[in-house]
Design a protein around this motif. Structure first.
Motif, PDB file in Angstrom:
ATOM      1  N   ALA A  15       2.982  60.486 -22.070  1.00 44.29           N
ATOM      2  CA  ALA A  15       3.608  61.803 -22.203  1.00 44.29           C
ATOM      3  C   ALA A  15       3.025  62.795 -21.206  1.00 44.29           C
ATOM      4  N   MET A  16       1.709  62.779 -21.044  1.00 39.41           N
ATOM      5  CA  MET A  16       1.084  63.708 -20.102  1.00 39.41           C
ATOM      6  C   MET A  16       1.429  63.362 -18.656  1.00 39.41           C
ATOM      7  N   LYS A  17       1.522  62.077 -18.351  1.00 40.30           N
ATOM      8  CA  LYS A  17       1.936  61.681 -17.004  1.00 40.30           C
ATOM      9  C   LYS A  17       3.345  62.198 -16.730  1.00 40.30           C
ATOM     10  N   CYS A  18       4.213  62.076 -17.710  1.00 40.21           N
ATOM     11  CA  CYS A  18       5.583  62.562 -17.556  1.00 40.21           C
ATOM     12  C   CYS A  18       5.587  64.078 -17.346  1.00 40.21           C
ATOM     13  N   ALA A  19       4.813  64.792 -18.136  1.00 38.40           N
ATOM     14  CA  ALA A  19       4.749  66.247 -17.999  1.00 38.40           C
ATOM     15  C   ALA A  19       4.288  66.646 -16.599  1.00 38.40           C
ATOM     16  N   VAL A  20       3.276  65.978 -16.089  1.00 39.50           N
ATOM     17  CA  VAL A  20       2.742  66.297 -14.760  1.00 39.50           C
ATOM     18  C   VAL A  20       3.769  65.999 -13.674  1.00 39.50           C
ATOM     19  N   GLU A  21       4.406  64.835 -13.729  1.00 43.02           N
ATOM     20  CA  GLU A  21       5.397  64.483 -12.710  1.00 43.02           C
ATOM     21  C   GLU A  21       6.588  65.430 -12.767  1.00 43.02           C
ATOM     22  N   CYS A  22       6.991  65.832 -13.966  1.00 44.78           N
ATOM     23  CA  CYS A  22       8.099  66.782 -14.106  1.00 44.78           C
ATOM     24  C   CYS A  22       7.734  68.141 -13.515  1.00 44.78           C
ATOM     25  N   GLU A  23       6.513  68.592 -13.746  1.00 46.21           N
ATOM     26  CA  GLU A  23       6.061  69.869 -13.168  1.00 46.21           C
ATOM     27  C   GLU A  23       6.055  69.797 -11.647  1.00 46.21           C
ATOM     28  N   HIS A  24       5.559  68.690 -11.105  1.00 48.67           N
ATOM     29  CA  HIS A  24       5.529  68.529  -9.648  1.00 48.67           C
ATOM     30  C   HIS A  24       6.942  68.536  -9.079  1.00 48.67           C
ATOM     31  N   MET A  35      19.068  72.358  -5.935  1.00 50.00           N
ATOM     32  CA  MET A  35      18.233  71.539  -6.828  1.00 50.00           C
ATOM     33  C   MET A  35      17.827  72.288  -8.100  1.00 50.00           C
ATOM     34  N   LEU A  36      18.486  73.400  -8.382  1.00 53.29           N
ATOM     35  CA  LEU A  36      18.107  74.191  -9.561  1.00 53.29           C
ATOM     36  C   LEU A  36      18.303  73.424 -10.872  1.00 53.29           C
ATOM     37  N   LYS A  37      19.368  72.654 -10.973  1.00 58.45           N
ATOM     38  CA  LYS A  37      19.588  71.863 -12.191  1.00 58.45           C
ATOM     39  C   LYS A  37      18.447  70.869 -12.384  1.00 58.45           C
ATOM     40  N   CYS A  38      18.036  70.240 -11.312  1.00 59.73           N
ATOM     41  CA  CYS A  38      16.924  69.293 -11.375  1.00 59.73           C
ATOM     42  C   CYS A  38      15.653  70.010 -11.816  1.00 59.73           C
ATOM     43  N   ALA A  39      15.362  71.127 -11.187  1.00 61.76           N
ATOM     44  CA  ALA A  39      14.137  71.876 -11.515  1.00 61.76           C
ATOM     45  C   ALA A  39      14.133  72.310 -12.974  1.00 61.76           C
ATOM     46  N   ARG A  40      15.244  72.825 -13.446  1.00 60.31           N
ATOM     47  CA  ARG A  40      15.310  73.289 -14.838  1.00 60.31           C
ATOM     48  C   ARG A  40      15.190  72.135 -15.824  1.00 60.31           C
ATOM     49  N   THR A  41      15.821  71.025 -15.516  1.00 62.14           N
ATOM     50  CA  THR A  41      15.723  69.851 -16.389  1.00 62.14           C
ATOM     51  C   THR A  41      14.287  69.349 -16.437  1.00 62.14           C
ATOM     52  N   CYS A  42      13.633  69.343 -15.292  1.00 59.51           N
ATOM     53  CA  CYS A  42      12.235  68.911 -15.239  1.00 59.51           C
ATOM     54  C   CYS A  42      11.329  69.836 -16.044  1.00 59.51           C
ATOM     55  N   LEU A  43      11.565  71.132 -15.953  1.00 59.29           N
ATOM     56  CA  LEU A  43      10.746  72.077 -16.721  1.00 59.29           C
ATOM     57  C   LEU A  43      10.933  71.875 -18.221  1.00 59.29           C
ATOM     58  N   ASP A  44      12.178  71.641 -18.650  1.00 61.69           N
ATOM     59  CA  ASP A  44      12.427  71.357 -20.068  1.00 61.69           C
ATOM     60  C   ASP A  44      11.693  70.095 -20.499  1.00 61.69           C
ATOM     61  N   ALA A  46       9.080  68.612 -19.068  1.00 63.28           N
ATOM     62  CA  ALA A  46       7.626  68.806 -19.035  1.00 63.28           C
ATOM     63  C   ALA A  46       7.149  69.500 -20.299  1.00 63.28           C
ATOM     64  N   GLU A  47       7.886  70.504 -20.716  1.00 64.60           N
ATOM     65  CA  GLU A  47       7.502  71.257 -21.905  1.00 64.60           C
ATOM     66  C   GLU A  47       7.505  70.388 -23.158  1.00 64.60           C
ATOM     67  N   ILE A  48       8.532  69.581 -23.327  1.00 60.16           N
ATOM     68  CA  ILE A  48       8.571  68.758 -24.549  1.00 60.16           C
ATOM     69  C   ILE A  48       7.522  67.657 -24.504  1.00 60.16           C
ATOM     70  N   CYS A  49       7.222  67.161 -23.326  1.00 60.99           N
ATOM     71  CA  CYS A  49       6.174  66.129 -23.231  1.00 60.99           C
ATOM     72  C   CYS A  49       4.800  66.722 -23.540  1.00 60.99           C
ATOM     73  N   ARG A  50       4.562  67.944 -23.107  1.00 67.19           N
ATOM     74  CA  ARG A  50       3.302  68.609 -23.475  1.00 67.19           C
ATOM     75  C   ARG A  50       3.254  68.865 -24.977  1.00 67.19           C
ATOM     76  N   THR A  51       4.378  69.242 -25.539  1.00 63.79           N
ATOM     77  CA  THR A  51       4.435  69.518 -26.974  1.00 63.79           C
ATOM     78  C   THR A  51       4.140  68.267 -27.796  1.00 63.79           C
TER      79      THR A  51
END
Length: 111
Positions: A15-24, A35-44, A46-51
């Protein structure tokens, strides 16, 4: 004897690896208007993986209830990122697929 949270150690790591890769990936995609859709999806994602990682540290009884929904979010992120050729997107997609696999295992055990 394992403490409750220790049973989730490998899932936590994924989960943490996923969060980090999504943030990057989000950071790399943000400057490109295409690439805004990609960035927003990644931020979502990352947040759930951290949670879920936080829930795992606590050994929360709600983890199996959350992993199905979280797998759906990670799947959406993997699909979005895999549609782009950039290396950071491909790494993110792979980390998301690994998270989906891990979350599905947790969901299956609880069923």
């Amino acid at each position: 004897m394992l403490l409750i949270h220790e049973e989730y150690q490998s899932s936590f790591d994924v989960a943490m690896k996923c969060a980090v890769e999504c943030e990057h990936c989000a950071e790399a995609c943000m400057g490109n208007p295409n690439m805004l859709k990609c960035a927003r999806t990644c931020l979502d994602c990352a947040e759930i993986c951290r949670t879920i990682s936080t829930y795992m540290v606590r050994g929360s009884r709600f983890i199996p209830n959350l992993t199905k929904a979280y797998a759906e979010i990670c799947t959406a992120c993997a699909e979005e990122c895999s549609s782009h050729d950039m290396d950071h997107c491909q790494k993110c997609a792979q980390a998301c697929r690994e998270a989906v696999e891990e979350y599905n295992k947790i969901t299956a055990v609880a069923a």
